[in-house]
Scaffold this active site. Structure first.
Site, PDB file in Angstrom:
ATOM      1  N   ASN A   2     -10.090   0.198   0.339  1.00 10.82           N
ATOM      2  CA  ASN A   2      -9.083   0.128   1.389  1.00 10.82           C
ATOM      3  C   ASN A   2      -9.689   0.431   2.754  1.00 10.82           C
ATOM      4  OD1 ASN A   2      -7.368  -0.209  -0.771  1.00 10.82           O
ATOM      5  ND2 ASN A   2      -5.898   1.325  -0.108  1.00 10.82           N
ATOM      6  N   ASP A  13       0.845  -1.194   0.000  1.00 15.97           N
ATOM      7  CA  ASP A  13       0.000   0.000   0.000  1.00 15.97           C
ATOM      8  C   ASP A  13       0.884   1.248   0.000  1.00 15.97           C
ATOM      9  OD1 ASP A  13      -2.348   1.480   0.151  1.00 15.97           O
ATOM     10  OD2 ASP A  13      -2.397   1.446   2.341  1.00 15.97           O
TER      11      ASP A  13
END
Length: 311
Positions: A254, A82
């Site tokens: 997310n 990420d």
């Protein structure tokens, strides 16, 4: 049972109205809670690692914990970097065995973002790894990501088309109004659905990603505050907005802040009620259960992804 890329799960999600949860992980209990939830809901799953998590837990430990989860459960899992800030960290994660990496060049000018992203795509694709990139900037704070509201810009649809065509990126994170962290809206929460619909219509085969999508569940905010926290007034994206976004190309959502709140609320509660106890298992166990329950709620009621493994 294996580490897998997101290609197949995104291809299925694009044809339906659900999104895959991408949950940030930092330790064993968080991974176990998330994986147990995915098993119960029969959901495809992405576990993602931020720069802060890599620094805290060390990449080798996180990779082995994810491998252990696969071995223990038989679940296929995509392991994703990420917000990779440069080519080097993306290359390192590809070499370490990650199946997906994000290169976040959104802080750079458009042409530089394209150049950096293309470099990562060429290396990752040569090693069978998929790439996510970001165009537009989200406000808020999350690990090393810190963008104030004045610097946040929504994704331009025409630029999105050019960006995908010139980089060959596999998925694209867009900015339509979400924010990193547990933030306070000025006024009512807002997502630019018309912008999302336009981007999806121009890029119908490109999986879109929504960052900063924690809903900041009141249950955990209240519990944190009850047992010594100070997160009053924090709010996230309303759940109905996430459900709506999944209808227009959002394939990956997310979630990090809600995990932190769920875990912290249970730890604070246990220690407040049992001040003489110093056994980590006693407070990390309930925290793990809270994460599982919260993730199941996300998968079933927000992402509409229950049963996605069987679709």
């Amino acid at each position: 049972m294996a580490l897998v890329t997101t290609k197949e799960m995104f291809a299925k999600a694009l044809k339906s109205d659900y999104a895959i949860g991408a949950f940030n992980v930092n330790n064993m209990e968080i991974i176990q809670g998330i994986v147990d939830a995915a098993i119960e809901e029969r959901s495809a799953l992405i576990l993602q690692v931020s720069a802060g998590a890599r620094k805290y837990a060390k990449p080798a430990y996180l990779l082995k914990l994810v491998e252990a989860a696969i071995l223990d459960t038989g679940l296929d899992i995509a392991l994703h970097l990420d917000h990779g800030e440069n080519f080097d960290i993306c290359k390192k994660c590809v070499d370490d065995g990650f199946t997906s990496v994000m290169i976040d060049g959104s802080k750079h000018p458009f042409e530089e973002n394209i150049r950096i992203t293309r470099e990562v795509v060429e290396y990752a694709h040569a090693h069978g790894v998929v790439v996510e990139a970001e165009l537009g900037r989200l406000a808020g704070v999350e690990d090393a990501v810190n963008v104030d509201a004045r610097s946040a810009t929504f994704t331009d649809p025409d630029e999105a088309v050019e960006f995908v065509e010139r980089t060959g990126v596999d998925s694209l994170a867009i900015a339509i109004g979400t924010s990193h962290g547990a933030y306070k809206f000025k006024g009512e929460p807002y997502l630019d659905f018309e912008r999302l619909k336009t981007i999806h219509s121009l890029l119908p085969d490109t999986p879109l990603v929504l960052h900063g999508a924690s809903t900041v569940l009141k249950e955990f905010v209240d519990k944190c505050n009850q047992y010594g926290g100070d997160v009053a007034g924090a709010q996230g994206v309303p759940e109905e907005m996430i459900r709506e976004a999944a209808k227009y190309g959002i394939c990956k959502v997310n979630i990090d802040t809600d995990l932190r709140l769920a875990m912290t609320a249970e730890v604070r509660k246990y220690l407040a009620e049992n001040p003489g106890d110093f056994d980590p298992r006693k407070y990390l166990g309930p925290a793990r259960e809270a994460i599982q329950g919260m993730v199941q709620h996300k998968i079933k009621d927000v992402l509409n992804a229950s049963g996605s493994l069987d679709k």
